[in-house]
Motif scaffolding. Structure first.
Motif, mmCIF file in Angstrom:
data_model
loop_
_atom_site.group_PDB
_atom_site.id
_atom_site.type_symbol
_atom_site.label_atom_id
_atom_site.label_comp_id
_atom_site.label_asym_id
_atom_site.label_seq_id
_atom_site.Cartn_x
_atom_site.Cartn_y
_atom_site.Cartn_z
ATOM 1 N N THR A 1 48.076 45.757 32.654
ATOM 2 C CA THR A 1 48.258 47.080 33.255
ATOM 3 C C THR A 1 46.871 47.662 33.484
ATOM 4 O O THR A 1 45.993 47.566 32.617
ATOM 5 C CB THR A 1 49.086 48.031 32.376
ATOM 6 O OG1 THR A 1 48.298 48.503 31.279
ATOM 7 C CG2 THR A 1 50.336 47.341 31.845
ATOM 8 N N THR A 2 46.669 48.262 34.631
ATOM 9 C CA THR A 2 45.354 48.795 34.972
ATOM 10 C C THR A 2 45.486 49.986 35.909
ATOM 11 O O THR A 2 46.425 50.061 36.704
ATOM 12 C CB THR A 2 44.466 47.714 35.626
ATOM 13 O OG1 THR A 2 43.186 48.264 35.956
ATOM 14 C CG2 THR A 2 45.109 47.143 36.887
ATOM 15 N N ASN A 3 44.557 50.903 35.787
ATOM 16 C CA ASN A 3 44.519 52.057 36.690
ATOM 17 C C ASN A 3 43.481 51.874 37.790
ATOM 18 O O ASN A 3 43.266 52.779 38.590
ATOM 19 C CB ASN A 3 44.194 53.336 35.907
ATOM 20 C CG ASN A 3 42.809 53.299 35.297
ATOM 21 O OD1 ASN A 3 42.296 52.226 34.963
ATOM 22 N ND2 ASN A 3 42.184 54.454 35.129
ATOM 23 N N ARG A 4 42.826 50.714 37.816
ATOM 24 C CA ARG A 4 41.765 50.477 38.801
ATOM 25 C C ARG A 4 42.106 49.261 39.651
ATOM 26 O O ARG A 4 42.416 48.189 39.115
ATOM 27 C CB ARG A 4 40.431 50.226 38.090
ATOM 28 C CG ARG A 4 40.028 51.296 37.079
ATOM 29 C CD ARG A 4 39.584 52.577 37.755
ATOM 30 N NE ARG A 4 38.316 52.436 38.431
ATOM 31 C CZ ARG A 4 37.132 52.635 37.836
ATOM 32 N NH1 ARG A 4 37.070 52.956 36.532
ATOM 33 N NH2 ARG A 4 36.015 52.523 38.526
ATOM 34 N N PRO A 5 42.046 49.385 40.985
ATOM 35 C CA PRO A 5 42.220 48.204 41.835
ATOM 36 C C PRO A 5 41.108 47.196 41.553
ATOM 37 O O PRO A 5 40.023 47.553 41.084
ATOM 38 C CB PRO A 5 42.123 48.774 43.260
ATOM 39 C CG PRO A 5 41.416 50.072 43.122
ATOM 40 C CD PRO A 5 41.774 50.608 41.772
ATOM 41 N N PHE A 6 41.376 45.938 41.818
ATOM 42 C CA PHE A 6 40.411 44.903 41.472
ATOM 43 C C PHE A 6 39.065 45.102 42.162
ATOM 44 O O PHE A 6 38.031 44.674 41.634
ATOM 45 C CB PHE A 6 40.980 43.528 41.805
ATOM 46 C CG PHE A 6 42.099 43.114 40.892
ATOM 47 C CD1 PHE A 6 41.870 42.915 39.538
ATOM 48 C CD2 PHE A 6 43.384 42.935 41.376
ATOM 49 C CE1 PHE A 6 42.888 42.535 38.682
ATOM 50 C CE2 PHE A 6 44.412 42.553 40.528
ATOM 51 C CZ PHE A 6 44.167 42.357 39.182
ATOM 52 N N ALA A 7 39.053 45.750 43.314
ATOM 53 C CA ALA A 7 37.792 46.013 44.014
ATOM 54 C C ALA A 7 36.864 46.909 43.202
ATOM 55 O O ALA A 7 35.656 46.940 43.436
ATOM 56 C CB ALA A 7 38.073 46.645 45.377
ATOM 57 N N GLU A 8 37.438 47.646 42.225
ATOM 58 C CA GLU A 8 36.631 48.554 41.400
ATOM 59 C C GLU A 8 36.313 47.992 40.023
ATOM 60 O O GLU A 8 35.732 48.666 39.180
ATOM 61 C CB GLU A 8 37.368 49.892 41.242
ATOM 62 C CG GLU A 8 37.573 50.635 42.557
ATOM 63 C CD GLU A 8 38.344 51.934 42.372
ATOM 64 O OE1 GLU A 8 38.628 52.306 41.208
ATOM 65 O OE2 GLU A 8 38.678 52.570 43.397
ATOM 66 N N TRP A 9 36.678 46.736 39.757
ATOM 67 C CA TRP A 9 36.434 46.178 38.430
ATOM 68 C C TRP A 9 34.944 45.968 38.149
ATOM 69 O O TRP A 9 34.554 45.797 36.998
ATOM 70 C CB TRP A 9 37.229 44.889 38.243
ATOM 71 C CG TRP A 9 38.637 45.168 37.787
ATOM 72 C CD1 TRP A 9 39.427 46.219 38.154
ATOM 73 C CD2 TRP A 9 39.412 44.383 36.888
ATOM 74 N NE1 TRP A 9 40.654 46.152 37.541
ATOM 75 C CE2 TRP A 9 40.681 45.024 36.757
ATOM 76 C CE3 TRP A 9 39.192 43.208 36.192
ATOM 77 C CZ2 TRP A 9 41.693 44.518 35.948
ATOM 78 C CZ3 TRP A 9 40.204 42.698 35.386
ATOM 79 C CH2 TRP A 9 41.433 43.350 35.260
ATOM 80 N N ASN A 10 34.123 45.977 39.195
ATOM 81 C CA ASN A 10 32.677 45.934 38.963
ATOM 82 C C ASN A 10 32.197 47.200 38.263
ATOM 83 O O ASN A 10 31.134 47.193 37.628
ATOM 84 C CB ASN A 10 31.921 45.755 40.294
ATOM 85 C CG ASN A 10 31.952 44.310 40.770
ATOM 86 O OD1 ASN A 10 31.741 43.387 39.987
ATOM 87 N ND2 ASN A 10 32.229 44.118 42.053
ATOM 88 N N GLU A 11 32.975 48.288 38.382
ATOM 89 C CA GLU A 11 32.637 49.514 37.668
ATOM 90 C C GLU A 11 33.162 49.474 36.230
ATOM 91 O O GLU A 11 32.617 50.142 35.353
ATOM 92 C CB GLU A 11 33.229 50.718 38.403
ATOM 93 C CG GLU A 11 32.713 50.871 39.832
ATOM 94 C CD GLU A 11 33.424 51.979 40.589
ATOM 95 O OE1 GLU A 11 34.022 52.864 39.927
ATOM 96 O OE2 GLU A 11 33.417 51.949 41.832
ATOM 97 N N VAL A 12 34.199 48.717 36.004
ATOM 98 C CA VAL A 12 34.733 48.551 34.641
ATOM 99 C C VAL A 12 33.813 47.640 33.832
ATOM 100 O O VAL A 12 33.553 47.877 32.646
ATOM 101 C CB VAL A 12 36.155 47.957 34.683
ATOM 102 C CG1 VAL A 12 36.704 47.782 33.264
ATOM 103 C CG2 VAL A 12 37.076 48.846 35.511
ATOM 104 N N PHE A 13 33.307 46.597 34.499
ATOM 105 C CA PHE A 13 32.376 45.661 33.866
ATOM 106 C C PHE A 13 31.088 45.612 34.685
ATOM 107 O O PHE A 13 30.806 44.614 35.365
ATOM 108 C CB PHE A 13 33.007 44.266 33.784
ATOM 109 C CG PHE A 13 34.317 44.223 33.061
ATOM 110 C CD1 PHE A 13 34.371 44.245 31.675
ATOM 111 C CD2 PHE A 13 35.509 44.158 33.767
ATOM 112 C CE1 PHE A 13 35.587 44.203 31.006
ATOM 113 C CE2 PHE A 13 36.730 44.113 33.100
ATOM 114 C CZ PHE A 13 36.764 44.139 31.720
ATOM 115 N N PRO A 14 30.293 46.678 34.660
ATOM 116 C CA PRO A 14 29.093 46.739 35.491
ATOM 117 C C PRO A 14 28.106 45.631 35.136
ATOM 118 O O PRO A 14 27.874 45.333 33.967
ATOM 119 C CB PRO A 14 28.517 48.128 35.190
ATOM 120 C CG PRO A 14 29.120 48.524 33.887
ATOM 121 C CD PRO A 14 30.445 47.877 33.809
#
Length: 268
Positions: A193-206
């Motif tokens: 479950t996630t609140n961030r689209p995969f395109a934004e996962w670079n912000e989750v794991f910078p």
């Protein structure tokens, strides 16, 4: 109803590893009907204890049953796709599933229901938040302890990782998540479950080099279900505040310990 054959009863006793009973089987004679009842009791008790043990291990926690889920509240939610996940076919494949949407739209509730359904159908399940899992893995002291803990998360037939994207993580956490996903890739089902689209996962794991490969393994043969809408918890808070105001206007005494703080304007 047809009674089980002698051979069928012996096979059940073997499955229960009652080797002493099997060794003296010929001495049972007319006691076989009673033995059948004893086998039934033992099978039922072992099944009950197994379920209790798996429920404790799964750490699903308390949740609202899917029968009480308000399907009309989310602006978008593919109910048919969720019900297909509830059929557990994705565990059999195995494949991944992703529930994607903002906070409060029911992602965790649906994930817990799917996990519970899997448990009740005999699958091994582990439910964890992303923060708990990654922090626990990162805290392991030494390679042996880390390998043991990675195995703990890699083994269940269904691993549910809740709330990916609510916090940001360093490179080590990203590498650990990649390791778990890679170990399970095409061999075990994973539900995210996630609140961030995969395109934004670079912000989750910078700055993590593995993000592209991580996402690639997650989405391969995955069912991705977007859920859109306003927070259901915020909706319930508004309804409670409205009901308290209505009660006061009617002169109904407020429960002890309640305050007016919840009755102010709620954010939209």
């Amino acid at each position: 109803m047809t009674r089980p054959t002698n051979e069928a009863l012996i096979e059940r006793a073997k499955a229960l590893k009652l080797y002493g009973l099997i060794e003296h089987w010929e001495e049972l004679g007319e006691s076989l009907p009673r033995v059948e009842q004893l086998l039934q009791w033992e099978e039922s008790e072992r099944a009950r204890r197994s379920l209790q043990r798996r429920l404790r291990t799964a750490r699903i926690g308390r949740f609202k049953p899917i029968s009480d889920f308000d399907w009309k509240w989310p602006a978008q939610c593919d109910r048919a796709a969720v019900e297909e996940l509830m059929s557990l076919a994705f565990i059999q494949e195995p494949a991944n599933a992703v529930l994607l949407g903002p906070n409060g739209v029911g992602k965790t509730t649906l994930a817990r229901n799917i996990a519970h359904q899997a448990l009740m159908n005999g699958h091994t399940v582990l439910f964890t938040s992303a923060a708990y899992m990654l922090n626990e893995l990162a805290a392991q002291d030494g390679d042996i302890a880390l390998r043991r803990k990675i195995k703990h998360y890699a083994q269940p037939e269904l691993l549910v990782i809740d709330e990916v994207g609510y916090l940001s993580y360093g490179n080590r956490h990203a590498d650990l998540l990649f390791e778990i996903v890679s170990r399970r890739y095409e061999t075990r089902a994973t539900l995210i479950t996630t609140n961030r689209p995969f395109a934004e996962w670079n912000e989750v794991f910078p700055n993590a080099a593995c993000v592209v490969s991580l996402v690639d393994r997650l989405v391969h043969r995955a069912e991705i279900i977007p859920i859109e809408g306003e927070s259901y918890r915020l909706k319930e808070a508004r309804e409670r505040a409205t009901e308290r105001k209505r009660s006061r206007k009617k002169g109904v005494r407020q429960p002890k310990g309640s305050t007016d703080a919840a009755d102010g304007d709620l954010p939209t």
